[in-house]
Design an enzyme around this catalytic site. Structure first.
Site, PDB file in Angstrom:
ATOM      1  N   LYS A 174       0.680  -1.152   0.106  1.00 50.87           N
ATOM      2  CA  LYS A 174       0.129   0.028  -0.045  1.00 50.87           C
ATOM      3  C   LYS A 174       0.657   1.059  -0.239  1.00 50.87           C
ATOM      4  O   LYS A 174       0.579   2.324   0.767  1.00 50.87           O
ATOM      5  CB  LYS A 174      -0.748   0.009   1.134  1.00 50.87           C
ATOM      6  CG  LYS A 174      -2.116  -1.109   1.251  1.00 50.87           C
ATOM      7  CD  LYS A 174      -2.852  -0.888   2.325  1.00 50.87           C
ATOM      8  CE  LYS A 174      -2.101  -1.223   3.711  1.00 50.87           C
ATOM      9  NZ  LYS A 174      -2.832  -1.583   4.851  1.00 50.87           N
ATOM     10  N   ASP A 210      -5.567  -5.465  10.716  1.00 47.85           N
ATOM     11  CA  ASP A 210      -7.025  -4.596  10.872  1.00 47.85           C
ATOM     12  C   ASP A 210      -8.042  -5.855  10.518  1.00 47.85           C
ATOM     13  O   ASP A 210      -9.059  -5.375  10.897  1.00 47.85           O
ATOM     14  CB  ASP A 210      -6.812  -3.359   9.601  1.00 47.85           C
ATOM     15  CG  ASP A 210      -6.483  -3.801   8.379  1.00 47.85           C
ATOM     16  OD1 ASP A 210      -5.992  -4.717   8.115  1.00 47.85           O
ATOM     17  OD2 ASP A 210      -6.634  -2.903   7.442  1.00 47.85           O
TER      18      ASP A 210
HETATM   19  C1  BGC Z   1      -2.029  -5.701   3.770  1.00 47.72           C
HETATM   20  C2  BGC Z   1      -3.018  -6.218   5.010  1.00 47.72           C
HETATM   21  C3  BGC Z   1      -4.156  -5.348   5.374  1.00 47.72           C
HETATM   22  C4  BGC Z   1      -4.807  -5.067   4.102  1.00 47.72           C
HETATM   23  C5  BGC Z   1      -5.903  -4.039   4.410  1.00 47.72           C
HETATM   24  C6  BGC Z   1      -2.922  -5.083   2.836  1.00 47.72           C
HETATM   25  O1  BGC Z   1      -2.162  -4.383   1.612  1.00 47.72           O
HETATM   26  O2  BGC Z   1      -0.960  -6.459   3.288  1.00 47.72           O
HETATM   27  O3  BGC Z   1      -2.247  -6.740   6.000  1.00 47.72           O
HETATM   28  O4  BGC Z   1      -4.749  -6.366   6.088  1.00 47.72           O
HETATM   29  O5  BGC Z   1      -3.820  -4.278   3.178  1.00 47.72           O
HETATM   30  O6  BGC Z   1      -5.553  -2.692   5.067  1.00 47.72           O
END
Ligand code: BGC
Length: 479
Positions: A174, A210
């Site tokens: 992200k 989360d």
């Molecule tokens: C992460 C996860 C997270 C999800 C939602 C993903 O990019 O790898 O750990 O739960 O995003 O936030």
């Protein structure tokens, strides 16, 4: 039925009035975004296969879906009480919260701190110093300096956990890329930053994802809640698995014969298994991302990428003279400039005069936008978000079928799910088809990241206190 009839039916599914300039040319460009139920079934089969491999000790190494043990064994029983600090890091904002639990009553006080881009892409030390500084400001403002409160940390990135409070970041996702954090225990990095300051009296007792926060927070009121999903900037799911199937968990703590698994389903397809549904638009999104080749499933469905997929499709139509009379703009040619929130706005717009859609393209400096253009834009948005919602349903259905419980509540959180006008309905519709015979409902999780972290910290604190009472010398500090 003739080919033309089939095509007309396809178009009418979205908008009966749509009459593109050249239907065939438009169809040729957009057809790859329209998947069949057979495709979704293939996706589910392959996801199931990768999940089983992720759970197995002998196969985990090469499995793209890592199925991380979370060491969370029990959902809350509603009796948790006390005051807790919670941290929430997972997107561009960082939050510090003070959570007061008293049975079903939950009070929360929180403050949002921005994580500037230079910190998101800077050094790990810098990131954790920034986090410690935010905790300090919050604790000071709330007159908590003199107290030692238990802390739960919602850290929403893939972590290989070795216990509730030991979590090694495997890879950033992200848009984060802080040096010196991958492969390290984030609790240790946080404690080091706290020690560097020397003016904070805080100990982190638990790290959760989360998805786990969403599940815990819904399970607090609904005992049938056994799956948690996030559809926001990123995407992921967790669920309750039988302990005997969790071969990767270390240790043998007493507790219920179950454990929450953080699937990290975003990485599904990183071995090429989703190539058969990958369009040119998806390939471009992946190629220009900061983690090319990774999080392939997440890139089909989450908010960080959906707007860009739409932009690429619109640009292709435009360059072929099928949209805006061929007129482009600097903004429309700019990567990431067509935000995912526009997709929700376009799909919520009034279809008589398209005021919001026209406003968006005015901002993007396209001079002439006809109603037909708006219809076509809406059609593209609908195709992309429908595919995202249905692929998410395929993931949920895969987990529901695997769990084999007759009735399950699925906790959901994330901006995409919250703000898109049809995501929920689309997911309900497709999950019914893909997980027949299972009763399920989607429940919006209210502030799972704060409440969930506090609930897990509450349970961890209770266990520590019990161990301390039994005189276990290895016990650190129950707070
Ligand atoms: C992460 C996860 C997270 C999800 C939602 C993903 O990019 O790898 O750990 O739960 O995003 O936030």
């Amino acid at each position: 039925m003739s080919v033309a009839d089939v095509q007309n039916r396809q178009w009418r599914k979205f908008d009966p009035y749509i009459v593109p300039v050249d239907k065939n040319a438009v169809e040729n460009i957009l057809r790859p975004l329209d998947l069949s139920d057979d495709d979704y079934h293939t996706v589910m089969q392959s996801m199931l296969d990768q999940m089983e491999r992720g759970l197995g000790a002998a196969t985990n190494d090469t499995a793209p879906i890592k199925m991380y043990p979370t060491y969370v064994r029990a959902v809350p029983d509603g009796t948790e009480s006390g005051e807790f600090l919670a941290l929430d890091l997972g997107g561009t904002n960082f939050r510090v919260l003070l959570v007061t639990l008293k049975g079903q009553e939950v009070k929360m006080d929180s403050k949002i701190f921005l994580i500037p881009q230079h910190i998101m892409l800077g050094s790990g030390k810098h990131l954790f110093d920034h986090i410690a500084e935010c905790i300090y400001r919050f604790v000071k403002e709330h007159n908590l300096m003199e107290r030692k409160l238990p802390l739960g940390f919602t850290f929403s990135f893939p972590c290989r956990q070795k216990g509730l409070a030991r979590a090694m970041l495997t890879t950033w996702t992200k848009g984060f890329k802080c040096e010196g954090v991958e492969g390290h225990d984030i609790v240790a990095l946080l404690h080091e930053a706290i020690t560097r300051r020397g003016d904070l009296n805080v100990e982190c007792l638990a790290v959760i994802n989360d998805t786990v926060g969403a599940l815990m927070s819904c399970a607090h009121t609904d005992r049938k809640c056994a799956v948690g999903i996030i559809l926001g900037t990123g995407s992921n799911a967790c669920y309750i698995e039988k302990l005997e199937k969790v071969e990767m968990a270390e240790g043998n703590e007493p507790g219920p014969p179950e454990m929450l698994i953080n699937t990290e389903w975003g990485a599904f397809g990183d071995d090429g298994s989703l190539d058969f549904i990958t369009t040119d638009f998806d390939r471009q999104v992946d190629k220009h991302s900061i983690n090319a080749g990774k999080q392939r499933y997440e890139k089909f469905i989450s908010g960080m990428y959906m707007g860009e997929i739409v932009r690429l499709a619109l640009e292709k139509l435009r360059k072929n003279g099928l949209l805006f009379g061929g007129e482009g703009s600097y903004h429309m040619a700019t990567r990431g400039r067509f935000y995912t929130k526009y997709v929700s706005e376009v799909e919520s717009d009034d279809t008589d005069s398209f005021p919001m859609t026209k406003q968006i393209f005015q901002e993007l400096e396209i001079e002439t936008v006809t109603d037909q253009d708006c219809r076509l834009v809406r059609h593209v948005c609908a195709l992309v978000s429908r595919r995202a919602a249905f692929l998410s349903s395929a993931g949920v259905a895969c987990i529901l079928n695997k769990m084999k419980r007759p009735e399950v509540t699925v906790a959901v959180d994330g901006s995409l799910y919250r703000f898109h006008p049809h995501f929920h309905d689309l997911m309900m519709e497709k999950t019914r088809v893909l997980a027949p015979g299972i009763r399920y409902k989607f429940m919006l999780s209210e502030d799972g990241s704060g409440k969930g972290a506090a609930l897990v910290a509450a349970v961890a604190n209770r266990i520590l206190a019990e161990q301390k009472a039994k005189g276990n010398p290895e016990t650190s500090s129950a707070v």
